[in-house]
Design an enzyme around this catalytic site. Structure first.
Site, PDB file in Angstrom:
ATOM      1  N   GLU A  61       0.822  -1.210   0.000  1.00  0.00           N
ATOM      2  CA  GLU A  61       0.000   0.000   0.000  1.00  0.00           C
ATOM      3  C   GLU A  61       0.854   1.257   0.000  1.00  0.00           C
ATOM      4  OE1 GLU A  61      -2.295  -3.430   1.279  1.00  0.00           O
ATOM      5  OE2 GLU A  61      -0.385  -2.617   1.994  1.00  0.00           O
ATOM      6  N   PRO A 269      10.801 -13.571  -0.905  1.00  0.00           N
ATOM      7  CA  PRO A 269       9.692 -13.785   0.029  1.00  0.00           C
ATOM      8  C   PRO A 269       9.018 -12.468   0.406  1.00  0.00           C
ATOM      9  CG  PRO A 269      11.643 -14.996   0.719  1.00  0.00           C
ATOM     10  CD  PRO A 269      12.075 -14.059  -0.362  1.00  0.00           C
ATOM     11  N   ARG A 270       7.733 -12.548   0.664  1.00  0.00           N
ATOM     12  CA  ARG A 270       6.961 -11.352   0.997  1.00  0.00           C
ATOM     13  C   ARG A 270       7.348 -10.779   2.351  1.00  0.00           C
ATOM     14  NH1 ARG A 270       3.942  -7.345  -1.420  1.00  0.00           N
ATOM     15  NH2 ARG A 270       2.353  -6.566   0.004  1.00  0.00           N
ATOM     16  N   GLY A 311      12.563  -3.334  -0.790  1.00  0.00           N
ATOM     17  CA  GLY A 311      12.640  -2.137  -1.611  1.00  0.00           C
ATOM     18  C   GLY A 311      13.412  -2.281  -2.907  1.00  0.00           C
ATOM     19  N   GLU A 312      13.845  -3.505  -3.245  1.00  0.00           N
ATOM     20  CA  GLU A 312      14.641  -3.695  -4.459  1.00  0.00           C
ATOM     21  C   GLU A 312      13.961  -4.585  -5.492  1.00  0.00           C
ATOM     22  OE1 GLU A 312      19.216  -3.340  -3.287  1.00  0.00           O
ATOM     23  OE2 GLU A 312      18.302  -5.164  -2.486  1.00  0.00           O
ATOM     24  N   ASN A 336       0.870  -7.359  -6.275  1.00  0.00           N
ATOM     25  CA  ASN A 336       0.861  -6.363  -7.351  1.00  0.00           C
ATOM     26  C   ASN A 336       1.488  -6.908  -8.641  1.00  0.00           C
ATOM     27  OD1 ASN A 336       0.833  -4.090  -8.915  1.00  0.00           O
ATOM     28  ND2 ASN A 336       1.957  -2.803  -7.475  1.00  0.00           N
ATOM     29  N   LEU A 338       1.303  -5.311 -11.413  1.00  0.00           N
ATOM     30  CA  LEU A 338       1.635  -4.169 -12.270  1.00  0.00           C
ATOM     31  C   LEU A 338       3.126  -3.883 -12.323  1.00  0.00           C
ATOM     32  CD1 LEU A 338      -1.227  -1.694 -11.387  1.00  0.00           C
ATOM     33  CD2 LEU A 338      -0.950  -3.032 -13.465  1.00  0.00           C
ATOM     34  N   GLU A 339       3.845  -4.255 -11.267  1.00  0.00           N
ATOM     35  CA  GLU A 339       5.282  -3.959 -11.254  1.00  0.00           C
ATOM     36  C   GLU A 339       6.016  -4.680 -12.387  1.00  0.00           C
ATOM     37  OE1 GLU A 339       5.924  -2.755  -6.588  1.00  0.00           O
ATOM     38  OE2 GLU A 339       6.086  -4.858  -7.152  1.00  0.00           O
TER      39      GLU A 339
END
Length: 427
Positions: A61, A269-270, A311-312, A336, A338-339
């Protein structure tokens, strides 16, 4: 009042259980143990008023909110900004993206006293709630104080709608107090109406995730990574995976290696607490494995590379031939898509994509993504994609076209927010 009073009573009863769960998660990820007082609204007042407050629950988010936050900052450069999250990973992402430009704290638990302390300290002129985080006491207190709320980029799956169950009357009262609800799609809007949103305050404005910035240098970053690994070897990524999906990805990679012995799997991993177990799992399969935190990069002999940093992810999407997006082979609802689409990378997802229902459907219908029915199909699907370079290029191009076609939601959300700030009924 009785239903909300009963809800509050139950929340107080559950608070010890919540704290125990917080402590248990903290054993695996230390960020859950720090700053716990913020979760009850205790933090030093920042000393400002008339702030614009944005709530984004976690990493996904926060990333989605970036173009909207930047647009708000440009439009209201004279106002202080507050961003709240719930998870430590979301907090880290806010600090990395915005640093000292914003005041960041955790959103307090939905207890009346905690909510009041939070609002007393940040004193918002406006609240923007990303997606659909409905907290009855928080929404009630904002309405009581005449703090307008906008639910931006709102989505509501059928599963989530059913999940409200006995607390649906509370959710109905809460969401009707929002000055405007900006739904991602017509299907989301219909479900939000069923939940109880006020029709005159609801509109379909699209998904702001399509407006994500795609830095020009990402393509160069991807090429540089590929050079270090071996520029001509097949590379696929299993991104934002959950427990259960890593094992599926590793079994799929074993099948891929039988056809492409030099293939490389990037696995991201998330959640940080999964980083070490995933690296151990890779090695238990006998794969030559490196990790981002310990080895910096994969080598030419590596078979698995664990992206155990935050973040990468875009860098590794840019370096991949095919992307499997996790949370979709387990009943999480997907993440997501869309990335990778923004980077012209073909997308593969499982059957559980209800969190990104409309986006996934658009990509699949337009040929930018493939949706598999079960875990057993992953290895064969990835292998077919790696074997078909012209087909991959077509899929990637279609994915990018869908991404470009749907852009513009930030401007539409901004118009709704500005209308609310101006005291008008946004439409």
């Amino acid at each position: 009042m009785f239903p909300r009073s009963l809800y509050t009573f139950v929340m107080y009863l559950l608070t010890p259980v919540i704290l125990i769960r917080l402590a248990r998660r903290g054993l695996h990820y230390r960020g859950y143990l720090g700053r716990w007082r913020e979760r009850f609204g205790f933090f030093p007042p920042p000393g400002f008023k008339e702030s614009i407050w944005i709530h984004a629950v976690s990493v996904g988010e926060v990333n989605a909110a970036v173009p909207l936050i930047e647009a708000l900052m440009r439009e209201h450069a004279d106002l202080p900004f507050v961003i709240t999250t719930i998870t430590p990973t979301g907090s880290e992402r806010v600090e990395k993206l915005f640093g000292e430009r914003v005041f960041h704290v955790y959103l307090p638990y939905d207890l009346p006293a905690s909510v009041a302390r939070f609002l007393d300290r940040v004193r918002p002129r406006l609240g923007v709630i990303m997606e659909t985080e409905i907290w009855p006491n928080l929404f009630h207190e904002c309405e009581r104080r005449n703090i307008p709320l906008v639910v931006a980029n709102a989505r509501l799956s059928q599963k989530s709608l059913r999940g409200y169950g006995p607390v649906r009357p509370l959710a109905r009262v809460a969401i009707r107090s929002a000055r405007h609800v900006a739904a991602q799609s017509s299907a989301d809007a219909q479900r939000l109406l069923e939940l109880g949103a006020e029709p005159s305050r609801l509109s379909v404005l699209g998904n702001i995730k399509f407006d994500m910035a795609v830095p020009d240098e990402l393509a160069d970053v991807g090429r540089e990574l590929r050079e270090a690994w071996g520029p001509h070897r097949p590379v696929w990524i299993a991104a934002s995976t959950h427990e259960g999906e890593e094992l599926i990805a590793l079994k799929a990679h074993a099948a891929v290696l039988r056809r492409f012995p030099d293939a490389l799997l990037l696995i991201a991993p998330r959640h940080p607490e999964r980083f070490r177990p995933v690296a151990l799992a890779c090695r238990s399969f006998g794969f030559a494995t490196r990790t981002r935190s310990e080895d910096v990069t994969a080598g030419t002999a590596s078979q698995c590379f664990v992206v155990d940093t935050l973040g990468e992810l875009l860098h590794y999407y840019a370096a991949s031939d095919v992307a499997f997006v996790g949370g979709s082979l387990v009943p999480i609802g997907g993440h997501n898509v869309l990335e990778p689409a923004a980077l012209s990378v073909p997308v593969v997802v499982g059957p559980n994509t209800f969190n990104f229902e409309a986006i996934t459907a658009s990509l699949v219908e337009d040929g930018g993504a493939l949706q598999i029915s079960d875990a057993d199909a992953l290895g064969a699907t990835i292998a077919r994609q790696l074997a078909d370079e012209p087909g991959r290029r077509r899929m990637g191009a279609q994915a990018r076209l869908v991404f470009e076609r749907e852009r513009g939601a930030v401007a539409r959300n901004m118009a709704a927010i500005e209308a609310v700030l101006a005291g008008r009924a946004a439409s």
